[in-house]
Scaffold this active site. Structure first.
Site, PDB file in Angstrom:
ATOM      1  N   GLU A 194       1.431  -1.114  -0.553  1.00 24.03           N
ATOM      2  CA  GLU A 194      -0.275   0.112  -0.178  1.00 24.03           C
ATOM      3  C   GLU A 194       1.242   1.104  -0.062  1.00 24.03           C
ATOM      4  O   GLU A 194       1.166   1.513   0.837  1.00 24.03           O
ATOM      5  CB  GLU A 194      -1.094   0.159   1.044  1.00 24.03           C
ATOM      6  CG  GLU A 194      -2.079  -1.452   0.853  1.00 24.03           C
ATOM      7  CD  GLU A 194      -3.355  -1.338   0.453  1.00 24.03           C
ATOM      8  OE1 GLU A 194      -3.121   0.138   0.214  1.00 24.03           O
ATOM      9  OE2 GLU A 194      -3.841  -1.749  -0.085  1.00 24.03           O
ATOM     10  N   CYS A 249      -2.452   9.381   2.296  1.00 21.62           N
ATOM     11  CA  CYS A 249      -1.636   9.122   1.717  1.00 21.62           C
ATOM     12  C   CYS A 249      -2.913   9.565   0.001  1.00 21.62           C
ATOM     13  O   CYS A 249      -2.405   9.425  -0.740  1.00 21.62           O
ATOM     14  CB  CYS A 249      -2.092   7.425   1.492  1.00 21.62           C
ATOM     15  SG  CYS A 249      -3.661   6.525   2.126  1.00 21.62           S
TER      16      CYS A 249
HETATM   17  P1  NAD Z   1       8.180   4.395   4.397  1.00 18.08           P
HETATM   18  O1  NAD Z   1       7.954   3.978   3.865  1.00 18.08           O
HETATM   19  O2  NAD Z   1       9.431   5.754   5.501  1.00 18.08           O
HETATM   20  O3  NAD Z   1       7.675   3.641   6.217  1.00 18.08           O
HETATM   21  C1  NAD Z   1       6.979   3.033   6.339  1.00 18.08           C
HETATM   22  C2  NAD Z   1       7.255   1.821   7.378  1.00 18.08           C
HETATM   23  O4  NAD Z   1       7.979   1.310   6.778  1.00 18.08           O
HETATM   24  C3  NAD Z   1       7.580   2.196   8.542  1.00 18.08           C
HETATM   25  O5  NAD Z   1       6.835   1.432   9.627  1.00 18.08           O
HETATM   26  C4  NAD Z   1       9.440   2.641   8.721  1.00 18.08           C
HETATM   27  O6  NAD Z   1       9.446   2.028  10.030  1.00 18.08           O
HETATM   28  C5  NAD Z   1       9.537   1.396   7.775  1.00 18.08           C
HETATM   29  N1  NAD Z   1      10.812   1.271   7.139  1.00 18.08           N
HETATM   30  C6  NAD Z   1      11.259   2.438   6.369  1.00 18.08           C
HETATM   31  N2  NAD Z   1      12.665   2.414   6.031  1.00 18.08           N
HETATM   32  C7  NAD Z   1      12.455   0.860   5.776  1.00 18.08           C
HETATM   33  C8  NAD Z   1      14.387   0.267   4.750  1.00 18.08           C
HETATM   34  N3  NAD Z   1      15.084   1.240   4.446  1.00 18.08           N
HETATM   35  N4  NAD Z   1      13.257  -1.027   4.995  1.00 18.08           N
HETATM   36  C9  NAD Z   1      12.757  -1.564   6.088  1.00 18.08           C
HETATM   37  N5  NAD Z   1      11.691  -0.461   6.912  1.00 18.08           N
HETATM   38  C10 NAD Z   1      11.514   0.696   6.657  1.00 18.08           C
HETATM   39  O7  NAD Z   1       6.418   5.047   5.136  1.00 18.08           O
HETATM   40  P2  NAD Z   1       6.539   6.444   5.910  1.00 18.08           P
HETATM   41  O8  NAD Z   1       6.871   7.736   5.919  1.00 18.08           O
HETATM   42  O9  NAD Z   1       5.547   6.564   7.198  1.00 18.08           O
HETATM   43  O10 NAD Z   1       4.770   6.821   5.508  1.00 18.08           O
HETATM   44  C11 NAD Z   1       4.297   7.784   4.064  1.00 18.08           C
HETATM   45  C12 NAD Z   1       4.048   6.844   2.876  1.00 18.08           C
HETATM   46  O11 NAD Z   1       3.211   5.881   3.245  1.00 18.08           O
HETATM   47  C13 NAD Z   1       3.142   7.746   1.709  1.00 18.08           C
HETATM   48  O12 NAD Z   1       4.302   7.309   0.969  1.00 18.08           O
HETATM   49  C14 NAD Z   1       2.151   7.715   1.955  1.00 18.08           C
HETATM   50  O13 NAD Z   1       1.558   8.187   0.725  1.00 18.08           O
HETATM   51  C15 NAD Z   1       2.197   5.766   1.828  1.00 18.08           C
HETATM   52  N6  NAD Z   1       1.299   5.632   2.647  1.00 18.08           N
HETATM   53  C16 NAD Z   1       0.222   4.760   1.683  1.00 18.08           C
HETATM   54  C17 NAD Z   1      -1.205   4.196   2.702  1.00 18.08           C
HETATM   55  C18 NAD Z   1      -1.639   3.416   1.180  1.00 18.08           C
HETATM   56  O14 NAD Z   1      -2.592   2.646   2.142  1.00 18.08           O
HETATM   57  N7  NAD Z   1      -1.513   3.050   0.333  1.00 18.08           N
HETATM   58  C19 NAD Z   1      -0.971   4.970   3.207  1.00 18.08           C
HETATM   59  C20 NAD Z   1      -0.917   5.469   4.130  1.00 18.08           C
HETATM   60  C21 NAD Z   1       0.226   5.940   4.107  1.00 18.08           C
END
Ligand code: NAD
Length: 433
Positions: A210, A244
């Site tokens: 997602e 998102c």
């Molecule tokens: P992110 O990808 O930075 O982090 C998400 C999760 O992944 C966190 O738990 C984080 O600890 C982990 N993570 C971060 N870097 C990682 C790595 N290198 N390896 C493994 N795990 C890692 O995202 P965010 O900043 O928390 O959220 C914002 C993004 O999420 C935006 O792009 C938003 O559009 C998207 N989003 C999508 C939805 C959806 O339902 N499609 C919902 C909410 C947010």
């Protein structure tokens, strides 16, 4: 780096006992989760306030309310969803019958983001439970109060062999992703989505991703501009744009652009007052994100807002006029309270511009013209969307929610959540007669 092999082994061993497959067991777990949520409403709202300055009304509606209604929907339908489905058998297989069994994958891993840190952690978890899996949940480290609360709620009330919250940063995620889970459900950015997909490929673990992206709003010349302005502002500035499916940018017909901007500006004043207060408006999650967003404020020309306060991680609801496709604000998902407005003269031009870019998570169109609706919704590929509205498609149990291409793969919510965490086993039963 910590090793989560023994936790996963415990969950896999518990899954093998077959207990999580019992529909009664699943319902009990869902009920228990729901009761924990309702009994801790104030703690949850306090954590969201501390992490994001999230107003109570937003916390109640878009975090707690969505989790409770999703669990209720699952409780209502679970007995039907879990029944084997009888399907026709071809004449070539005479004497046999055929059915499809809904089978849980086993041990699921759920990785959650920070923007709706409660709902986006617990809704996938509820799906994993409903489908009969065990689960490990890794909340976002950027919203530590919510992360600690989730850990307390789950880890103090469920056996770790069944459900476990593991808190931590990237290293924790990376360590978890090394393990051979049976299913991975990830919500977050497209970049990290690719890392998750690569890690999953090593074990051929199926994934739901997602992700995010730039979700456009097309405002055609026939749009009802009062409603359009109100619905764009609501979708954009809720949670300070950190949603998102928030409208990322507006693509307005050149004949209505100026009036639309004036009306969105008026809605901002009506909703937040002439001076938007850092005390009541949600905050940007971190200094890194604040600095990134601040860098966009000189793109185009300022039509509304533009004020900010780094010490409070506060950025006013902002509109940028005269933005071009080459500006920095148009390169990646904004994820903040800044709304660039671009224009088009002919609809195909707008459609082509969107087609040239990665497939969005959401697409919105404001027009009552069915020909225009067909041209836009028929031609463009995107996760999901709405005509004459923003973000509300996300809150229907009957609309599977997910992205396509760069905005993700797979979908959830309602029955789709159950399906996501279920492997459908096809069985042919032949008689020996
Ligand atoms: P992110 O990808 O930075 O982090 C998400 C999760 O992944 C966190 O738990 C984080 O600890 C982990 N993570 C971060 N870097 C990682 C790595 N290198 N390896 C493994 N795990 C890692 O995202 P965010 O900043 O928390 O959220 C914002 C993004 O999420 C935006 O792009 C938003 O559009 C998207 N989003 C999508 C939805 C959806 O339902 N499609 C919902 C909410 C947010």
């Amino acid at each position: 780096m910590e090793n989560y092999q023994s936790l996963l082994e415990k969950q896999k061993a518990f899954f093998r006992t077959g207990q999580t497959k019992s529909v009664e067991f699943r319902k009990q777990a869902l009920n228990k989760l729901k009761n924990l949520v309702t009994a801790n409403e104030q703690n949850i709202l306090d954590a969201l306030k501390a992490d994001l300055n999230k107003p109570e009304v937003e916390g109640k509606r878009a975090e707690i309310g969505l989790v409770v209604s999703e669990i209720d929907f699952m409780l209502e339908h679970l007995s039907d969803w879990t029944k084997p489905e009888e399907v026709p058998t071809p004449a070539t297989h005479e004497g046999a019958s055929s059915f499809i069994m809904a089978d849980p994958y086993g041990a699921a891993l759920v990785i959650a983001p920070w923007n709706y840190p409660f709902q986006l952690a617990l809704n996938p978890l509820a799906g994993a439970i409903a489908a009969g899996n065990t689960a490990v949940l890794k909340p976002s480290e950027l919203t530590p109060n919510t992360s600690h609360l989730l850990a307390a709620l789950i880890n103090d009330h469920f056996d770790e062999d069944y459900l476990r919250v593991v808190e931590g940063e990237v290293e924790t995620s990376t360590a978890l992703l090394k393990e051979n889970f049976d299913y991975i459900f990830f919500t977050g950015s497209t970049g990290v989505g690719r890392i998750v997909a690569e890690a999953a490929a090593k074990h051929l673990t199926p994934v739901t991703l997602e992700l995010g992206g730039k979700s456009p709003v097309i405002v055609h010349e026939d749009a009802d501009l009062d409603e359009t302005a109100a619905r764009i502002a609501r979708g954009k500035y809720a949670n300070a744009g950190q949603t998102c499916v928030a409208p990322d940018y507006v693509l307005a017909h050149s004949r209505v652009k100026d009036e639309l901007i004036a009306k969105i500006k008026q809605v901002i004043t009506n909703n937040y007052g002439t001076e938007v207060s850092a005390d009541t408006f949600p905050h940007v999650v971190s200094e890194r994100h604040f600095d990134r967003l601040q860098g966009f404020l000189d793109n185009g020309t300022l039509a509304a807002g533009g004020g900010s306060d780094r010490s409070q991680l506060f950025i006013e609801p902002t509109i940028l006029d005269n933005v071009s496709w080459d500006d920095a604000v148009m390169q990646d998902e904004i994820f903040g309270p800044i709304l660039p407005v671009l224009t088009y003269d002919e609809l195909p031009e707008a459609v082509e511009k969107i087609m040239d870019r990665p497939k969005p998570l959401a697409l919105y169109l404001f027009s009552d013209d069915e020909g225009v609706q067909d041209d836009v919704f028929g031609n463009l590929s995107f996760g999901g969307g709405a005509i004459n509205d923003t973000i509300n498609h996300m809150t229907s149990h009957y609309l599977p929610f997910g992205g396509v291409g760069d905005s993700g793969m797979g979908a959830y919510h309602g029955k789709a959540s159950f399906d996501t965490f279920t492997h459908y086993k096809s069985v042919l039963k032949r008689s020996n007669k």
